[in-house]
Scaffold this motif. Structure first.
Motif, PDB file in Angstrom:
ATOM      1  N   ILE A 355     -11.395  -2.945 108.130  1.00  0.00           N
ATOM      2  CA  ILE A 355     -10.873  -1.990 106.810  1.00  0.00           C
ATOM      3  C   ILE A 355     -11.978  -1.289 106.048  1.00  0.00           C
ATOM      4  O   ILE A 355     -11.682  -0.101 105.545  1.00  0.00           O
ATOM      5  N   ASP A 356     -13.084  -1.620 106.148  1.00  0.00           N
ATOM      6  CA  ASP A 356     -14.202  -1.044 105.514  1.00  0.00           C
ATOM      7  C   ASP A 356     -15.095   0.130 106.375  1.00  0.00           C
ATOM      8  O   ASP A 356     -15.727   0.944 106.024  1.00  0.00           O
ATOM      9  N   HIS A 357     -14.477   0.105 107.724  1.00  0.00           N
ATOM     10  CA  HIS A 357     -15.289   1.121 108.749  1.00  0.00           C
ATOM     11  C   HIS A 357     -14.172   1.977 109.400  1.00  0.00           C
ATOM     12  O   HIS A 357     -14.839   3.146 109.737  1.00  0.00           O
ATOM     13  N   ILE A 358     -12.995   1.814 109.461  1.00  0.00           N
ATOM     14  CA  ILE A 358     -12.040   2.497 110.371  1.00  0.00           C
ATOM     15  C   ILE A 358     -11.952   3.913 109.666  1.00  0.00           C
ATOM     16  O   ILE A 358     -11.833   5.104 110.305  1.00  0.00           O
ATOM     17  N   ILE A 375      -4.668  -1.759 112.398  1.00  0.00           N
ATOM     18  CA  ILE A 375      -5.857  -0.709 112.547  1.00  0.00           C
ATOM     19  C   ILE A 375      -5.268   0.522 111.746  1.00  0.00           C
ATOM     20  O   ILE A 375      -5.873   1.245 110.938  1.00  0.00           O
ATOM     21  N   GLU A 376      -4.145   0.896 112.337  1.00  0.00           N
ATOM     22  CA  GLU A 376      -3.682   2.118 112.019  1.00  0.00           C
ATOM     23  C   GLU A 376      -2.751   2.142 110.536  1.00  0.00           C
ATOM     24  O   GLU A 376      -3.095   3.108 109.800  1.00  0.00           O
ATOM     25  N   ASP A 377      -2.442   1.094 110.092  1.00  0.00           N
ATOM     26  CA  ASP A 377      -1.930   0.497 108.843  1.00  0.00           C
ATOM     27  C   ASP A 377      -2.957   0.831 107.903  1.00  0.00           C
ATOM     28  O   ASP A 377      -2.896   1.297 106.802  1.00  0.00           O
ATOM     29  N   ILE A 378      -4.171   0.177 108.155  1.00  0.00           N
ATOM     30  CA  ILE A 378      -5.298   0.126 107.328  1.00  0.00           C
ATOM     31  C   ILE A 378      -5.824   1.609 107.071  1.00  0.00           C
ATOM     32  O   ILE A 378      -6.165   1.986 106.055  1.00  0.00           O
ATOM     33  N   ALA A 379      -5.936   2.562 108.122  1.00  0.00           N
ATOM     34  CA  ALA A 379      -6.428   3.760 108.108  1.00  0.00           C
ATOM     35  C   ALA A 379      -5.311   4.556 107.129  1.00  0.00           C
ATOM     36  O   ALA A 379      -6.007   5.368 106.611  1.00  0.00           O
TER      37      ALA A 379
END
Length: 383
Positions: A355-358, A375-379
């Motif tokens: 969450i903090d890096h992608i 990961i895509e949702d987070i981005a």
């Protein structure tokens, strides 16, 4: 004293032995950590991570207090159980073997806690005093152990502080080495092209030395694995390990170049060190199934693709005529690729570190499909 008196006293003795053993393992043993402190720290960490995922606007602030909260909670548990254990020892005997300066009778459990706390913390108010030799000796023993406990707690706090500083120093070094982008492969190519091999060797040796020190610290202090985080995500444990391991994988392939043969022993040292560090974390934080997969790696097609991409970048960066193919090298590198992918995926499920890096990370670093389900949702949700 009723029939329950001696069983309660025995329970207090067992509790005292358990808590003191936990302190000894956590503070003085170089390879083990006490189960009570480990469980306390893990519970605090998972609670704070859960809250950080729920309250995204305060995520980094919540993560930044995991380490201090875990240490403070551990200290409270140690001191609280220590006082409680001796209170249980004396409670059934308060009205038979102790006297109160106030003359108020009967003395109860709260009085036992008060007496145990004052004695254990070496305060000694003296308003409740033992009358027989056995309980006087026990008071002396509790006071001595309480003083030792306070000394151990101070030692533990200083050790953790120093270990976190060392881990952050290594993270800063990795951040500097990769020009804050986290692209370890590109850094290796640039170093190889613009420095002589000795310079690159010194850089890799510096990372190896730092990683070996970190491995020793992790064996002694599991709390610094995942629980200590700052407001600056670049100092997090996971991206640091990702960058070092990716540089190691690229180094394995680079050693097939005749000009880089002298890097071989250092790169092999990095392979062992990165594997050991990840294995430590997986063994302590993950399920037995994940640990089995880590220790019995079965690389997949996506791992092969990632390795091919790294080789392609090396060929483009340093010249195709210099790199030679080796099945043995590829097999060893694939194992490390698989372990890195598994490590990052499972740690992300626990901490949500992506969450903090992608949003800031180079998308190419995830091209071999780390299989982060969200990961895509987070981005897409990054502000």
């Amino acid at each position: 004293m009723g029939w329950w008196g001696w069983p309660v006293t025995a329970l207090g003795v067992v509790m005292a032995i358990a808590i003191l053993l936990d302190v000894v393992l956590s503070v003085f043993h170089l390879d083990l950590s006490g189960p009570i402190s480990t469980a306390t720290q893990r519970a605090i960490a998972r609670l704070m991570v859960l809250l950080s995922k729920r309250f995204r606007w305060a995520r980094r602030s919540l993560l930044a207090i995991i380490g201090p909260a875990a240490i403070v909670s551990t200290i409270f548990v140690w001191v609280g159980l220590f006082i409680l254990s001796f209170a249980l020892m004396v409670w059934p005997h308060m009205n038979e073997a102790f006297s109160s300066a106030s003359g108020l009778e009967p003395l109860g459990f709260i009085d036992a806690l008060y007496y145990s706390g004052g004695t254990g913390m070496v305060l000694g108010y003296g308003d409740i005093t033992p009358q027989s030799a056995v309980w006087k000796i026990l008071a002396f023993v509790e006071a001595g152990l309480g003083f030792a406990l306070m000394t151990a707690i101070i030692t533990y706090m200083l050790t953790v502080t120093n270990a976190v500083a060392e881990r952050n120093a290594l993270a800063n070094e990795v951040l500097g080495e990769t020009d804050r982008a986290g692209d370890a492969v590109n850094h290796l190519i640039l170093s190889f092209n613009y420095e002589d091999v000795s310079g690159l060797h010194n850089r890799l040796q510096g990372l190896l030395d730092g990683l070996q020190e970190l491995r020793a610290r992790l064996r002694e202090l599991p709390v610094i694995e995942l629980y200590y985080r700052s407001r600056d995500p670049s100092r997090d444990f996971e991206p640091m390990m990702r960058a070092i391991t990716e540089m190691t994988i690229a180094g394995q392939l680079l050693c097939s170049d005749e000009r880089a043969k002298r890097l071989y022993l250092t790169v092999e040292g990095l392979v062992r060190a990165t594997t050991d560090v990840m294995n430590l974390v997986v063994a302590r934080q993950m399920s037995g199934e994940v640990l089995y997969k880590f220790q019995h790696p079965e690389p997949e097609q996506r791992d092969v693709k990632f390795l091919e991409d790294v080789r392609g970048r090396l060929v483009e960066g340093i010249g195709a005529e210099y790199l030679t193919y080796s099945a043995a090298v590829d097999e060893a590198a694939l194992v490390l690729v698989f372990r890195l992918r598994l490590f990052l995926k499972e740690i992300d499920r626990l901490t949500g570190w992506s969450i903090d890096h992608i949003a800031d990370a180079d998308r190419e670093l995830y091209r071999w499909d780390t299989d982060f389900d969200h990961i895509e949702d987070i981005a897409s949700k990054q502000p």
